[in-house]
Design a protein around this motif. Structure first.
Motif, PDB file in Angstrom:
ATOM      1  N   GLU A 153     -20.477 -12.278  58.505  1.00  0.00           N
ATOM      2  CA  GLU A 153     -19.790 -13.508  58.898  1.00  0.00           C
ATOM      3  C   GLU A 153     -20.288 -13.935  60.270  1.00  0.00           C
ATOM      4  OE1 GLU A 153     -15.677 -14.291  57.994  1.00  0.00           O
ATOM      5  OE2 GLU A 153     -15.570 -12.449  56.818  1.00  0.00           O
ATOM      6  N   ALA A 154     -20.452 -15.245  60.422  1.00  0.00           N
ATOM      7  CA  ALA A 154     -21.044 -15.892  61.597  1.00  0.00           C
ATOM      8  C   ALA A 154     -22.570 -15.875  61.555  1.00  0.00           C
ATOM      9  CB  ALA A 154     -20.558 -15.288  62.921  1.00  0.00           C
ATOM     10  N   HIS A 155     -23.143 -15.176  60.569  1.00  0.00           N
ATOM     11  CA  HIS A 155     -24.596 -15.162  60.381  1.00  0.00           C
ATOM     12  C   HIS A 155     -24.953 -15.392  58.913  1.00  0.00           C
ATOM     13  CE1 HIS A 155     -25.130 -13.510  64.473  1.00  0.00           C
ATOM     14  NE2 HIS A 155     -24.094 -12.744  64.175  1.00  0.00           N
ATOM     15  N   GLY A 156     -24.013 -15.948  58.152  1.00  0.00           N
ATOM     16  CA  GLY A 156     -24.187 -16.044  56.709  1.00  0.00           C
ATOM     17  C   GLY A 156     -25.370 -16.885  56.267  1.00  0.00           C
ATOM     18  N   VAL A 157     -25.598 -17.998  56.952  1.00  0.00           N
ATOM     19  CA  VAL A 157     -26.708 -18.869  56.569  1.00  0.00           C
ATOM     20  C   VAL A 157     -28.043 -18.167  56.790  1.00  0.00           C
ATOM     21  CG1 VAL A 157     -27.925 -21.011  57.107  1.00  0.00           C
ATOM     22  CG2 VAL A 157     -25.430 -21.011  56.927  1.00  0.00           C
ATOM     23  N   ASP A 158     -28.215 -17.599  57.966  1.00  0.00           N
ATOM     24  CA  ASP A 158     -29.472 -16.913  58.263  1.00  0.00           C
ATOM     25  C   ASP A 158     -29.677 -15.713  57.353  1.00  0.00           C
ATOM     26  OD1 ASP A 158     -31.822 -16.732  60.078  1.00  0.00           O
ATOM     27  OD2 ASP A 158     -30.936 -14.803  60.593  1.00  0.00           O
ATOM     28  N   ASP A 159     -28.583 -14.972  57.072  1.00  0.00           N
ATOM     29  CA  ASP A 159     -28.714 -13.800  56.213  1.00  0.00           C
ATOM     30  C   ASP A 159     -29.013 -14.193  54.769  1.00  0.00           C
ATOM     31  OD1 ASP A 159     -28.257 -12.153  58.343  1.00  0.00           O
ATOM     32  OD2 ASP A 159     -26.167 -11.741  57.867  1.00  0.00           O
ATOM     33  N   THR A 160     -28.607 -15.405  54.374  1.00  0.00           N
ATOM     34  CA  THR A 160     -28.932 -15.888  53.034  1.00  0.00           C
ATOM     35  C   THR A 160     -30.389 -16.312  52.945  1.00  0.00           C
ATOM     36  OG1 THR A 160     -26.664 -16.658  52.644  1.00  0.00           O
ATOM     37  CG2 THR A 160     -28.384 -17.629  51.276  1.00  0.00           C
ATOM     38  N   LEU A 161     -30.835 -17.059  53.937  1.00  0.00           N
ATOM     39  CA  LEU A 161     -32.203 -17.589  53.903  1.00  0.00           C
ATOM     40  C   LEU A 161     -33.241 -16.554  54.311  1.00  0.00           C
ATOM     41  CD1 LEU A 161     -31.566 -21.111  55.499  1.00  0.00           C
ATOM     42  CD2 LEU A 161     -31.621 -20.484  53.077  1.00  0.00           C
ATOM     43  N   HIS A 162     -32.857 -15.623  55.181  1.00  0.00           N
ATOM     44  CA  HIS A 162     -33.799 -14.623  55.697  1.00  0.00           C
ATOM     45  C   HIS A 162     -33.154 -13.230  55.640  1.00  0.00           C
ATOM     46  CE1 HIS A 162     -35.955 -18.147  57.162  1.00  0.00           C
ATOM     47  NE2 HIS A 162     -34.853 -18.523  57.773  1.00  0.00           N
ATOM     48  N   PRO A 163     -32.871 -12.722  54.452  1.00  0.00           N
ATOM     49  CA  PRO A 163     -32.198 -11.416  54.342  1.00  0.00           C
ATOM     50  C   PRO A 163     -33.064 -10.292  54.879  1.00  0.00           C
ATOM     51  CG  PRO A 163     -33.019 -12.133  52.205  1.00  0.00           C
ATOM     52  CD  PRO A 163     -33.213 -13.292  53.146  1.00  0.00           C
ATOM     53  N   ASP A 164     -32.402  -9.239  55.383  1.00  0.00           N
ATOM     54  CA  ASP A 164     -33.174  -8.102  55.900  1.00  0.00           C
ATOM     55  C   ASP A 164     -33.655  -7.189  54.779  1.00  0.00           C
ATOM     56  OD1 ASP A 164     -30.797  -6.901  55.198  1.00  0.00           O
ATOM     57  OD2 ASP A 164     -30.267  -6.263  57.234  1.00  0.00           O
ATOM     58  N   ARG A 165     -33.047  -7.314  53.595  1.00  0.00           N
ATOM     59  CA  ARG A 165     -33.550  -6.620  52.399  1.00  0.00           C
ATOM     60  C   ARG A 165     -32.912  -7.260  51.177  1.00  0.00           C
ATOM     61  NH1 ARG A 165     -28.598  -5.019  54.773  1.00  0.00           N
ATOM     62  NH2 ARG A 165     -27.766  -3.109  53.878  1.00  0.00           N
ATOM     63  N   LEU A 166     -33.559  -7.070  50.043  1.00  0.00           N
ATOM     64  CA  LEU A 166     -33.051  -7.536  48.761  1.00  0.00           C
ATOM     65  C   LEU A 166     -32.962  -6.338  47.822  1.00  0.00           C
ATOM     66  CD1 LEU A 166     -35.245 -10.745  48.441  1.00  0.00           C
ATOM     67  CD2 LEU A 166     -32.741 -10.744  48.611  1.00  0.00           C
ATOM     68  N   VAL A 167     -31.829  -6.193  47.177  1.00  0.00           N
ATOM     69  CA  VAL A 167     -31.636  -5.096  46.232  1.00  0.00           C
ATOM     70  C   VAL A 167     -31.439  -5.694  44.845  1.00  0.00           C
ATOM     71  CG1 VAL A 167     -30.173  -3.150  45.568  1.00  0.00           C
ATOM     72  CG2 VAL A 167     -30.635  -3.598  47.992  1.00  0.00           C
ATOM     73  N   PHE A 168     -32.296  -5.319  43.917  1.00  0.00           N
ATOM     74  CA  PHE A 168     -32.227  -5.817  42.546  1.00  0.00           C
ATOM     75  C   PHE A 168     -31.832  -4.667  41.621  1.00  0.00           C
ATOM     76  CE2 PHE A 168     -35.919  -9.010  43.499  1.00  0.00           C
ATOM     77  CZ  PHE A 168     -35.056  -9.783  44.274  1.00  0.00           C
ATOM     78  N   GLY A 169     -30.615  -4.693  41.159  1.00  0.00           N
ATOM     79  CA  GLY A 169     -30.184  -3.749  40.143  1.00  0.00           C
ATOM     80  C   GLY A 169     -30.459  -4.357  38.777  1.00  0.00           C
ATOM     81  N   VAL A 170     -31.491  -3.884  38.096  1.00  0.00           N
ATOM     82  CA  VAL A 170     -31.938  -4.530  36.852  1.00  0.00           C
ATOM     83  C   VAL A 170     -32.156  -3.487  35.768  1.00  0.00           C
ATOM     84  CG1 VAL A 170     -32.998  -6.491  38.019  1.00  0.00           C
ATOM     85  CG2 VAL A 170     -34.350  -4.419  37.622  1.00  0.00           C
ATOM     86  N   GLN A 171     -32.267  -4.013  34.535  1.00  0.00           N
ATOM     87  CA  GLN A 171     -32.476  -3.141  33.383  1.00  0.00           C
ATOM     88  C   GLN A 171     -33.756  -3.473  32.623  1.00  0.00           C
ATOM     89  OE1 GLN A 171     -28.427  -2.093  31.441  1.00  0.00           O
ATOM     90  NE2 GLN A 171     -28.181  -4.226  32.091  1.00  0.00           N
ATOM     91  N   SER A 172     -34.520  -4.465  33.124  1.00  0.00           N
ATOM     92  CA  SER A 172     -35.756  -4.825  32.439  1.00  0.00           C
ATOM     93  C   SER A 172     -36.730  -5.442  33.429  1.00  0.00           C
ATOM     94  CB  SER A 172     -35.480  -5.835  31.324  1.00  0.00           C
ATOM     95  OG  SER A 172     -35.134  -7.105  31.864  1.00  0.00           O
ATOM     96  N   ALA A 173     -37.999  -5.421  33.061  1.00  0.00           N
ATOM     97  CA  ALA A 173     -39.029  -6.055  33.888  1.00  0.00           C
ATOM     98  C   ALA A 173     -38.814  -7.556  33.940  1.00  0.00           C
ATOM     99  CB  ALA A 173     -40.412  -5.727  33.332  1.00  0.00           C
ATOM    100  N   GLU A 174     -38.292  -8.132  32.857  1.00  0.00           N
ATOM    101  CA  GLU A 174     -38.053  -9.581  32.818  1.00  0.00           C
ATOM    102  C   GLU A 174     -36.999  -9.992  33.840  1.00  0.00           C
ATOM    103  OE1 GLU A 174     -40.005  -8.254  29.232  1.00  0.00           O
ATOM    104  OE2 GLU A 174     -38.119  -7.606  30.173  1.00  0.00           O
ATOM    105  N   ALA A 175     -35.942  -9.208  33.958  1.00  0.00           N
ATOM    106  CA  ALA A 175     -34.902  -9.516  34.932  1.00  0.00           C
ATOM    107  C   ALA A 175     -35.448  -9.415  36.350  1.00  0.00           C
ATOM    108  CB  ALA A 175     -33.709  -8.586  34.746  1.00  0.00           C
ATOM    109  N   GLU A 176     -36.239  -8.386  36.620  1.00  0.00           N
ATOM    110  CA  GLU A 176     -36.844  -8.256  37.947  1.00  0.00           C
ATOM    111  C   GLU A 176     -37.742  -9.451  38.255  1.00  0.00           C
ATOM    112  OE1 GLU A 176     -40.096  -5.572  40.411  1.00  0.00           O
ATOM    113  OE2 GLU A 176     -39.228  -4.746  38.555  1.00  0.00           O
ATOM    114  N   THR A 177     -38.544  -9.867  37.277  1.00  0.00           N
ATOM    115  CA  THR A 177     -39.434 -11.008  37.484  1.00  0.00           C
ATOM    116  C   THR A 177     -38.639 -12.270  37.803  1.00  0.00           C
ATOM    117  OG1 THR A 177     -41.110 -10.085  36.010  1.00  0.00           O
ATOM    118  CG2 THR A 177     -41.182 -12.468  36.397  1.00  0.00           C
ATOM    119  N   ARG A 178     -37.546 -12.491  37.077  1.00  0.00           N
ATOM    120  CA  ARG A 178     -36.745 -13.675  37.316  1.00  0.00           C
ATOM    121  C   ARG A 178     -36.108 -13.645  38.713  1.00  0.00           C
ATOM    122  NH1 ARG A 178     -34.987 -17.786  34.223  1.00  0.00           N
ATOM    123  NH2 ARG A 178     -37.227 -17.776  33.810  1.00  0.00           N
TER     124      ARG A 178
END
Length: 445
Positions: free
Chosen positions: A164-189
């Motif tokens: 909070e108070a940094h939500g816009v920047d953290d949305t546009l420039h996240p420090d990491r992205l975590v993708f919990g996926v079950q297929s290569a297609e989901a990861e690609t999307r």
């Protein structure tokens, strides 16, 4: 997939309070066509006018930009997003259940009930809400059972880490992205959705669903532990004459520890960290992981004691007398840069002091309206200077820059007794003492 590649991706964001509003605006900024779903009429009107339903620096201009461009709009009608969207993001709240620390998944379940019957073709549904580990598979089972498209609906989980108070920047420039996926297609999307920050170098962790669900709770549990640890050291500093700020500086040079979040103060609060920590403990209990419960219960207890300690310190500086005393509380939001007063240490301390019989006057630059709803019996001032008139003690409880810029010499003549408790350890102690004030701060000699 071929149709989507010939046009911008269509993104649906379901739930548009803090997380959803930032997500919707961010997805539009990434170049996608976005529809946000919001069932609250007041909030819906604000959003379609390009206004956020809460105070968050930079969010209003971003919403306005993309609402005006036509790239972003909001609706309460789920039928508008059904088979329209290529990706559906679930961004609803998961508050604590009434009478329990467990996460209340009512809103998540409502999304499934409303959305599933409308999905007639393969699509990706991505959870961003913070949920107990295991929730995603329950959600998946319901979509597979209730959607016309059945098992062609794929579930992924992509936890958010917005401050909070940094939500816009953290949305546009996240420090990491975590993708919990079950297929290569989901990861690609998902890589397509987040192509902009990935191109800027944001690291991506690809994992299974349980790992993704645990990341947010684990992160908040660790941050809470770090905050409570430095506050426990502040108690040691009080007992020995040490300076907790210098102690934190020295510890922070160790790269294994780091200086971030190592600031002594009134403890953590807000609408996420406390309830997420307790929900994490509750789920650990259901899973039989007692060690996690033992550790985090003490973390939470330290945090609660911190607030009680500030009340005790206030009682001390008031000479052991509550009745007839005026106490000024500078700050109502749980942190600067937001109007969020949920589980706010500042308001909690103010309320406790008021219950003891002192007259408490509160001022906050952004959170006054929300504070009045939560603590209507407190007094509220329109400026910091007004709040300090006649005070026997001033408590600095939210770290707004405005409070650091106050002139202690000018305030000296307005108060009854020149005593300030700097719970955030950010005021210039020498300056306040030179102006004739008694300056007290937990963990400072």
């Amino acid at each position: 997939m071929s149709e989507a590649t010939s046009r911008p991706l269509r993104i649906a964001v379901i739930g548009t309070n803090y997380l959803g509003a930032n997500t919707a605006a961010g997805m539009a900024e990434f170049g996608f066509d976005v529809v946000g779903v919001e069932i609250d009429e007041h909030r819906l009107k604000l959003l379609n006018d390009g206004k956020a339903p809460l105070y968050e620096p930079g969010l209003d201009p971003l919403l306005k930009k993309h609402v005006d461009s036509g790239r972003l709009r909001f609706t309460k009608d789920y039928t508008e997003i059904g088979d329209w969207a290529d990706v559906h993001f679930i961004c609803v709240g998961t508050p604590s259940s009434e009478g329990s620390d467990a996460a209340d998944l009512t809103q998540v379940n409502s999304v499934v009930s409303m959305l599933a019957p409308l999905l007639t073709k393969p699509t990706l549904v991505v959870g961003r809400s913070t949920v107990p580990v295991g929730t995603s598979k329950v959600v998946e089972a319901r979509f597979h059972a209730e959607a016309p498209a059945g098992t062609s609906i794929e579930i992924a989980w992509q936890p958010e880490f917005l401050r909070e108070a940094h939500g816009v920047d953290d949305t546009l420039h996240p420090d990491r992205l975590v993708f919990g996926v079950q297929s290569a297609e989901a990861e690609t999307r998902l890589r397509e959705v987040f192509a902009t920050p990935i191109s800027e170098g944001t690291p991506v962790v690809v994992c299974n669903l349980p790992t993704a669900e645990l990341v947010k709770g684990g992160a908040n549990a660790f941050l809470a532990t770090k905050i409570s640890f430095i506050n426990a050291l502040a108690e040691m500093a009080d007992a020995t004459g040490a300076d907790v700020t210098q102690l934190a500086d020295a510890l922070g040079y160790d790269k294994r520890i780091g200086r971030g979040m190592l600031n002594a103060g009134p403890g953590y609060g807000g609408g996420c960290l406390p309830k997420d920590l307790r929900a994490f403990m509750h789920r650990a209990g259901e899973l039989g992981v007692e060690e996690v419960i033992t550790l985090l219960r003490e973390v939470d207890d330290i945090n609660r004691r911190r607030r009680a300690g500030l009340v005790d310190l206030t009682h001390e500086v008031l000479g052991g007398v509550w009745i007839g005393k005026n106490v000024t509380v500078l700050g109502a939001a749980f942190k600067a840069g937001t109007d969020d007063v949920r589980d706010s240490p500042a308001l909690d301390v103010a309320g406790r002091i008021s219950l003891h019989g002192a007259t408490v006057t509160v001022y906050d630059p952004e959170a006054m309206e929300n504070a009045r709803k939560v603590r209507p019996t407190l007094r509220y001032a329109s400026t910091a200077a007004e709040a300090c008139v006649g005070a026997h003690a001033i408590l600095h409880l939210t770290e707004w820059p405005e409070f650091r810029e106050l002139d202690p010499a000018a305030l000296r003549g307005a108060v009854e007794t020149p005593v300030v408790i700097d719970a955030r350890l950010l005021l210039d102690a020498a300056k306040w003492r030179a102006a004739g004030w008694t300056y007290r701060a937990p963990g400072k000699p």
